[in-house]
Design an enzyme around this catalytic site. Structure first.
Site, PDB file in Angstrom:
ATOM      1  N   GLN A  64      16.585  -1.629   6.368  1.00  0.00           N
ATOM      2  CA  GLN A  64      15.897  -0.828   5.359  1.00  0.00           C
ATOM      3  C   GLN A  64      15.547   0.495   6.029  1.00  0.00           C
ATOM      4  OE1 GLN A  64      15.311  -2.398   2.028  1.00  0.00           O
ATOM      5  NE2 GLN A  64      16.918  -3.640   2.992  1.00  0.00           N
ATOM      6  N   ARG A 124       9.550   0.109   1.820  1.00  0.00           N
ATOM      7  CA  ARG A 124      10.430   1.241   2.055  1.00  0.00           C
ATOM      8  C   ARG A 124      11.784   0.978   1.395  1.00  0.00           C
ATOM      9  NH1 ARG A 124       9.294   2.266   6.894  1.00  0.00           N
ATOM     10  NH2 ARG A 124      10.936   3.774   7.309  1.00  0.00           N
ATOM     11  N   ALA A 163       8.586  -3.147  -4.837  1.00  0.00           N
ATOM     12  CA  ALA A 163       9.763  -3.424  -4.007  1.00  0.00           C
ATOM     13  C   ALA A 163      10.519  -2.139  -3.661  1.00  0.00           C
ATOM     14  CB  ALA A 163      10.673  -4.411  -4.724  1.00  0.00           C
ATOM     15  N   HIS A 164      11.551  -2.292  -2.852  1.00  0.00           N
ATOM     16  CA  HIS A 164      12.289  -1.130  -2.353  1.00  0.00           C
ATOM     17  C   HIS A 164      12.994  -0.372  -3.474  1.00  0.00           C
ATOM     18  CE1 HIS A 164      15.760  -4.061  -1.074  1.00  0.00           C
ATOM     19  NE2 HIS A 164      15.361  -4.284  -2.289  1.00  0.00           N
ATOM     20  N   ASN A 165      12.999   0.938  -3.322  1.00  0.00           N
ATOM     21  CA  ASN A 165      13.714   1.850  -4.224  1.00  0.00           C
ATOM     22  C   ASN A 165      13.135   1.920  -5.635  1.00  0.00           C
ATOM     23  OD1 ASN A 165      15.839   0.788  -2.080  1.00  0.00           O
ATOM     24  ND2 ASN A 165      16.493   2.811  -2.728  1.00  0.00           N
TER      25      ASN A 165
END
Lengths: 343, 343, 343
Positions: free
Chosen positions: C194, C214, C235-237
């Site tokens: 990540q 991240r 969560a990511h993104n």
């Protein structure tokens, strides 16, 4: 190590067999070895006694332990907990303020506290006798902590909060963070300062990474004997009544008042500003959307009577079938109606 | 930086185009720039290749990359992960015990560990080769940690727990806090000491603020290769089988045993004392209330077969309509019955 | 302490009664004492004014405060928040880098920051003017933090993340932990590095133990004015739009994009890769399974129109009754059909 006689006295039980037998550890039926005492709390586990290697057993009245020495008592599960505590739990000796802890000059610490490295204790904080702060605990200014408390590593208690005696805070518990309050200002939000506190009464246990928010104004209150599991959210101005049990990942929204001796199953929750009576049970995952009278057992989203929910859930699974049935009835009825017209 | 030839060897793929082309970074189709390698794992994203500025692409077999140099391989998504790791991940060089870390005299640390400031490492702790403890990690007494582990900032591991090799603990993960166990004593609760431990096997990753409780007696076990996301609750005496994946905010209640290669969707959960087979999938928000056989896919509260739940959920949304339909049928039928009587 | 005149100017209101009256504290109707200003934001609480001991009241236009001096304004709730801030909130004076904090040599700190004991600030970190880091905050390398931020105790910000101005991070908030991404490799999983970051824009508040992961590649983005409660998983993104409010224990899955000025009720969640418009409201416990258009109000699992969900939930509770009704209809119809045949 203790004799069966000593342990029987501890739990208010009666020894059957050798009173002077010594045991050193508590172990479940399957894992017990010679020197261990095991326990059987209900008839359904009694058969397991046959193969055990335990030297003694804690048993309910009227059960037959065979040749195994036994401590017979009314509440073997409670007795198991007491014996386990007696044999295997030692509170570490007090060690004072250890190197690497930072304690403000104005803080008042009882003589026999233990403050581990990495702890930061703020101005005018009071810490009672026998209390232990494990490493990296942070206590903001003006906090009061009672006697014989255990604050595990990474616990944070924010300014002005009050904690009673014999309180256990598991690692990473967060007490007194800001409540979630904002006043709409056009499309934006203006923070409502959270100037209240959290008060935690005696004999409370709070789980890892559980958050108890400070009140906007006034007090968020966790009453005597409350047990809260991990990752629970207690919002601002909530009151939790005596001896209420809250299992992991529950969320109690702002200003809700919960009575005494309630049980909240895992991942359940409540809306805000509700009154929940005494001895209420909320099933796991239940979402309480309205006030609840004492002694109710409720489940579901939104929560309804638990038995009603169980029955409705069974029908839920058959909904597609039910719809087909209705369509069949409709066709049958229409045919019949047509026939009637013809005749 | 690496050539396509090197990367193809790394991922077991084949280069189409200039083998000596060098790339420095991995980037998604839309964000890629000259010098980057991008990836297309499925035909539906293939059109996106047209506009990309990437210098090369990782591609599935049979796809046409046009003029763009490509690494063709059976599993482009896995290849992407491997190439990304190769190009952009560097494990920091070992730095030893940094100033401001507190390590007990009896702790045994491999020569090439890194212990950052603010860490507190207890008595008789063992830390294996290449392991990194980021700042403010707390390791209680008698913990064993294997080789090449990464414990991010604020991680807490309580007494006696064991952690395998190549384990990654994200920031604030809490291992070995007390399980939630109390014996009723009249209206009050008596704490059941939690004298077991947590064992985490090799190649496990555990997310931020996730809690894994120590066993009451015995071991809470997270087996090899398990991946757990953030804010998950693993209660005492749970066993999670090899290569099982648990997404964020899941709760696994006490003594439940989960098989290998299961998947738990976000915010799902299980009751306690359940046996869940291998290769079971629990949909997001699913609440498992009973034992589950291997390979089942289940959803809902309580969880039922996933396809059944999908169909029932569609009918649920139409329940008011269904009720009206039933009332219409009832009226129609009553009218018909009356007519029959008349005739 | 302030006069009613000063406070009226602050909130854009008008004084009715003694302009020079001084008040020192804000308190709710029931708890107010002489010297306090209280507030009544809606007609339903107006009756409570009779018994109050407050010296003045913040009131909506057209209401009668009786003999009590009043500040009359269009938005009394917002005025309450502003007056409370003015009277009772003092930002502590800057204290620099306190003993026991560890700041890397290459970090750039504004002159008037406060870095409490136990903080660890990494290489090349920038911290803006007036920002406070409470004890045991960990900032990894290459993080940028703006002006007038408050990072409470135990906050962790991982490498490379960027935080705007006036951001408040409650205790234990975790910014920039690894997103949960793995590529299947046979039965095992291979970690997808990540390598993206988290960007938090101005005027954001993030709750205790909330995790913002991240990005895998790119940026997880929390836009200006977003307010996030405790124990939330981002969560990511993910992208969260301006002025969106996310209540406690919500989970937003990977790559979902949320518009501006949305509201997520407690314990709600979304699947991944969804587009959610502006001004969307998700009810408490709602589980969003598909894209959502702007201004929708949705609830349930999976989430549907809120009014439809309310109606369907009422029928759900009556499902066993409904099934009995269907069975009755079926019997009645079968009898009728038999009769028809006979006649």
């Amino acid at each position: 190590m203790a004799t069966l006689k000593e342990l029987a006295a501890l739990v208010g039980g009666k020894v059957v067999g050798d009173e002077q037998l010594e045991v050193t550890r508590v172990a479940p039926l399957g894992a017990a070895r010679p020197g261990d005492v095991t326990f059987v709390a209900s008839p359904k586990h009694l058969a397991g006694l046959k193969g055990t290697q335990a030297s003694a057993v804690i048993l309910f009245p009227g059960a037959d332990s065979g040749p195994l020495p036994a401590i017979v008592c009314d509440n073997p599960y409670l007795a198991f907990a007491k014996v386990l505590t007696h044999l295997q739990v030692r509170r570490p000796a007090p060690r004072g303020i250890l190197p690497g802890a930072q304690v403000a000059g104005s803080a008042q610490l009882a003589a026999d506290v233990t403050i581990h490295p990495g702890c930061v204790v703020g101005e005018r904080v009071c810490v009672g006798a026998g209390t232990i702060l494990y490493p990296n605990v942070v206590i903001y200014d003006d906090v009061v902590i009672g006697d014989d408390c255990t604050l595990h590593a990474g616990v944070i208690v924010r300014e002005g909060c009050r904690i009673g005696h014999r309180v256990i805070l598991q690692p990473g518990a967060i007490i007194g963070s800001d409540g979630f309050g904002f006043a709409p200002d056009g499309e934006r939000y203006f923070k409502i300062p959270q100037v209240g506190i959290v008060e935690i009464e005696d004999d409370v246990e709070i789980g890892s990474a559980t958050c108890v928010d400070r009140a906007a104004l006034g007090v968020t209150r966790i009453r005597r004997g409350v047990k809260i599991d991990n990752l629970v959210q207690i919002a601002h101005n909530v009151v939790v009544g005596e001896d209420t049990v809250i299992v992991a990942q529950v969320g109690i929204a702002g200003s809700t008042e919960i009575g005494r001796h309630c049980t909240f199953g895992g991942q359940s929750g409540t809306a805000g500003h509700l009154k929940i009576g005494d001895h209420v049970t909320v099933g796991g995952r239940g979402a309480v959307a309205g006030h609840v009278q004492s002694k109710k057992i409720i489940s579901g989203t939104p929560a309804i009577d638990h038995q009603d929910w169980l029955k409705a859930s069974l029908v839920f699974a058959k909904l597609p079938e039910l719809r087909r049935e209705i369509n069949r009835l409709k066709r049958q009825l229409d045919e019949l109606t047509d026939k009637m017209k013809e005749s």
